[in-house]
Design a protein around this motif. Structure first.
Motif, PDB file in Angstrom:
ATOM      1  N   GLN A  44     -71.522  55.499 -73.281  1.00 42.12           N
ATOM      2  CA  GLN A  44     -72.086  55.796 -71.963  1.00 42.12           C
ATOM      3  C   GLN A  44     -73.414  56.529 -72.087  1.00 42.12           C
ATOM      4  O   GLN A  44     -74.341  56.297 -71.293  1.00 42.12           O
ATOM      5  CB  GLN A  44     -71.090  56.612 -71.141  1.00 42.12           C
ATOM      6  CG  GLN A  44     -69.904  55.801 -70.637  1.00 42.12           C
ATOM      7  CD  GLN A  44     -68.847  56.646 -69.954  1.00 42.12           C
ATOM      8  OE1 GLN A  44     -68.619  57.790 -70.341  1.00 42.12           O
ATOM      9  NE2 GLN A  44     -68.197  56.086 -68.942  1.00 42.12           N
ATOM     10  N   LEU A  84     -76.038  53.904 -73.011  1.00 47.27           N
ATOM     11  CA  LEU A  84     -76.367  53.081 -71.847  1.00 47.27           C
ATOM     12  C   LEU A  84     -77.192  53.853 -70.834  1.00 47.27           C
ATOM     13  O   LEU A  84     -78.089  53.290 -70.192  1.00 47.27           O
ATOM     14  CB  LEU A  84     -75.084  52.557 -71.196  1.00 47.27           C
ATOM     15  CG  LEU A  84     -74.315  51.521 -72.026  1.00 47.27           C
ATOM     16  CD1 LEU A  84     -72.946  51.251 -71.400  1.00 47.27           C
ATOM     17  CD2 LEU A  84     -75.110  50.223 -72.145  1.00 47.27           C
ATOM     18  N   ALA A 123     -74.917  47.026 -68.027  1.00 45.37           N
ATOM     19  CA  ALA A 123     -73.657  46.765 -68.732  1.00 45.37           C
ATOM     20  C   ALA A 123     -72.480  47.034 -67.828  1.00 45.37           C
ATOM     21  O   ALA A 123     -72.574  47.778 -66.841  1.00 45.37           O
ATOM     22  CB  ALA A 123     -73.552  47.628 -69.985  1.00 45.37           C
ATOM     23  N   GLU A 138     -77.678  52.018 -79.322  1.00 48.15           N
ATOM     24  CA  GLU A 138     -79.029  51.811 -78.799  1.00 48.15           C
ATOM     25  C   GLU A 138     -79.786  50.782 -79.628  1.00 48.15           C
ATOM     26  O   GLU A 138     -80.508  49.925 -79.081  1.00 48.15           O
ATOM     27  CB  GLU A 138     -79.790  53.134 -78.766  1.00 48.15           C
ATOM     28  CG  GLU A 138     -79.265  54.103 -77.720  1.00 48.15           C
ATOM     29  CD  GLU A 138     -80.066  55.390 -77.656  1.00 48.15           C
ATOM     30  OE1 GLU A 138     -81.207  55.416 -78.171  1.00 48.15           O
ATOM     31  OE2 GLU A 138     -79.558  56.377 -77.086  1.00 48.15           O
ATOM     32  N   LYS A 183     -80.837  52.761 -69.283  1.00 56.42           N
ATOM     33  CA  LYS A 183     -80.468  52.255 -67.962  1.00 56.42           C
ATOM     34  C   LYS A 183     -81.610  51.551 -67.233  1.00 56.42           C
ATOM     35  O   LYS A 183     -81.357  50.710 -66.366  1.00 56.42           O
ATOM     36  CB  LYS A 183     -79.910  53.387 -67.104  1.00 56.42           C
ATOM     37  CG  LYS A 183     -80.905  54.497 -66.792  1.00 56.42           C
ATOM     38  CD  LYS A 183     -80.217  55.621 -66.029  1.00 56.42           C
ATOM     39  CE  LYS A 183     -81.176  56.774 -65.761  1.00 56.42           C
ATOM     40  NZ  LYS A 183     -80.495  57.904 -65.071  1.00 56.42           N
ATOM     41  N   ILE A 186     -78.438  47.396 -78.672  1.00 60.57           N
ATOM     42  CA  ILE A 186     -78.982  46.993 -77.375  1.00 60.57           C
ATOM     43  C   ILE A 186     -80.389  46.434 -77.546  1.00 60.57           C
ATOM     44  O   ILE A 186     -80.749  45.406 -76.950  1.00 60.57           O
ATOM     45  CB  ILE A 186     -78.961  48.172 -76.391  1.00 60.57           C
ATOM     46  CG1 ILE A 186     -77.528  48.485 -75.971  1.00 60.57           C
ATOM     47  CG2 ILE A 186     -79.835  47.887 -75.165  1.00 60.57           C
ATOM     48  CD1 ILE A 186     -77.374  49.802 -75.225  1.00 60.57           C
TER      49      ILE A 186
END
Length: 448
Positions: free
Chosen positions: A193, A196, A205, A160, A200, A163
């Motif tokens: 996952q 993400l 991705a 995270e 979202k 990102i």
């Protein structure tokens, strides 16, 4: 998992730092201080279903000299309406008091990092330099087998933070390779996952099931088969000859797994000698035998292309283009010069990414694919207005506001509202100066 909630004071302070385009990498030092602004903005009244932006700078065409050479890029200010994640209208600029003021910033397609490993990183944790040991790639496999259990303990949190770094550099989408091997099993995938899913609304991705430790060298087969049943997008691979000892066996397995589960293919290929060339040629043949894989197959790195004679480079570029196999290149890589312009001239899709960012393989990743476009422009001598503007393709995975003839091609009504606002007068300046990213929109959500 460490909480990422911010006080209002911290949010304002960190948002200011992000918008100022700070050049340090705070997440490496104090991960909790990095601006985790995305959920805050989504929950604010800015993340509404419909809104209008004014004073948006868009490129409208090229200016030419008497000899037909591009000398400058023409721009104008527009009003952009966004609704339900799409660009609904592009019109003349207005003084609408309810519109969000873009203040003349350049609007570009948000960036796409097409080769990164979000699942394994030191980013967001304490600083560690690379520790090289003997044994080359197999030596690194042995190292990973030792350190992955510890890395996995907080890999969701670090993903995270990674990102958020990418977002601060204008990237709203990434293709991430994720380790699938006997040490991690599917844990690395599940942790990523989760990260993400938490992001979202502000980040997109696609995932590559990546047998970092070989397909057969450490028997990743059962785990790859299990991963292929999930919603991943690509089956990956790495150096089938030097790791697994057999090009055909490994490639046949990879291709068949992709076909059986309707996935694409993305293979790490570092081998730069005869085995590297044979792997490229074998994959081209397999894709031609299975046309469903055309446009869905990629070779990452593919350093062998940089070692070939010019005539052979041209031949391979033509074959790759005919098979619709893309190259996801590393820019730069030591003293190796990849033939990126030649590939582009032959209509091979070329993309790039940060690959490693502060991990046990490399610590030089900045999170900026705009910087990658800048490096490519320097390496290949693209210093003209036209050449610089074309290099933007490496940051966006192909999209540019103007086509090669200077016609407006982005944005169009109906396009996804995936947008970066840059403090630059045009694409050429943004690439040349690695201009600061001031705002990011993903699927209509104002990330910051």
């Amino acid at each position: 998992m460490k909480s990422t909630a911010l006080t209002r004071k911290e949010f304002i302070r960190n948002s200011t730092l992000a918008l100022a385009g700070a050049t340090f990498i705070p997440g490496m030092l104090l991960a909790e201080d990095y601006p985790t602004i995305h959920q805050d903005v989504q929950n604010s009244n800015q993340a509404q279903k419909s809104y209008t932006l004014k004073n948006v700078r868009l490129e409208t065409g090229f200016e030419y000299d008497d000899e037909g050479s591009v000398t400058a890029t023409k721009t104008d200010l527009f009003s952009i309406q966004i609704a339900h994640g799409k660009i609904k209208n592009i019109g003349a600029n207005s003084n609408n008091v309810d519109a969000i003021d873009a203040k003349g910033l350049l609007m570009l397609p948000s960036f796409r990092d097409m080769h990164i490993h979000l699942d394994k990183t030191y980013y967001g944790d304490k600083w560690q330099a690379v520790k090289r040991g003997p044994g080359g790639v197999k030596g690194m496999i042995a190292l990973e087998q030792k350190i992955l259990p510890e890395l996995l303990k907080n890999s969701t949190y670090k993903a995270e933070k990674l990102i958020e770094l990418l977002q601060s550099k204008g990237t709203a989408f990434a293709r991430s390779h994720v380790n699938i091997e006997p040490t991690s099993k599917l844990d690395s995938l599940h942790h990523l996952q989760l990260a993400l899913d938490n992001k979202k609304k502000s980040f997109g991705a696609e995932l590559v099931a990546f047998p970092q430790h070989g397909v057969f060298y450490t028997d990743a087969v059962p785990y790859l088969k299990e991963a292929a049943k999930t919603n991943i997008d690509f089956i990956g691979g790495v150096d089938p000859f030097s790791i697994d000892g057999a090009i055909e066996k490994t490639m046949d397995f990879t291709v068949q797994l992709a076909l059986d589960h309707n996935k694409g293919i993305d293979i790490h290929l570092h081998e730069s000698g005869e085995s590297g060339l044979k792997t490229v040629e074998y994959l081209i043949n397999k894709v031609n035998e299975n046309p469903v894989l055309k446009g869905r197959t990629y070779l990452s790195h593919c350093f062998v292309l940089g070692r070939l004679e010019k005539n052979k480079q041209q031949e391979m570029a033509e074959k790759l283009a005919a098979a619709q196999i893309g190259i996801v290149s590393t820019v730069p890589f030591g003293g190796l010069i990849m033939p990126i312009p030649l590939l582009m001239e032959n209509n091979v899709q070329v993309m790039t990414g940060n690959d490693s960012i502060v991990d046990h393989w490399n610590t030089f990743g900045t999170g900026s694919v705009l910087q990658k476009a800048n490096l490519a422009a320097q390496v290949y001598g693209q210093s003209t207005e036209y050449g610089l503007s074309r290099m933007l393709k490496l940051a966006t995975a192909g999209t540019t506001p103007l086509d090669d003839k200077g016609n407006m091609q982005w944005p169009k009504v109906g396009d996804d509202a995936n947008i970066a606002f840059i403090d630059a007068s045009c694409s050429a300046e943004a690439v040349s100066r690695i201009s600061a990213v001031k705002s990011l929109i993903y699927q209509g959500n104002i990330v910051f």
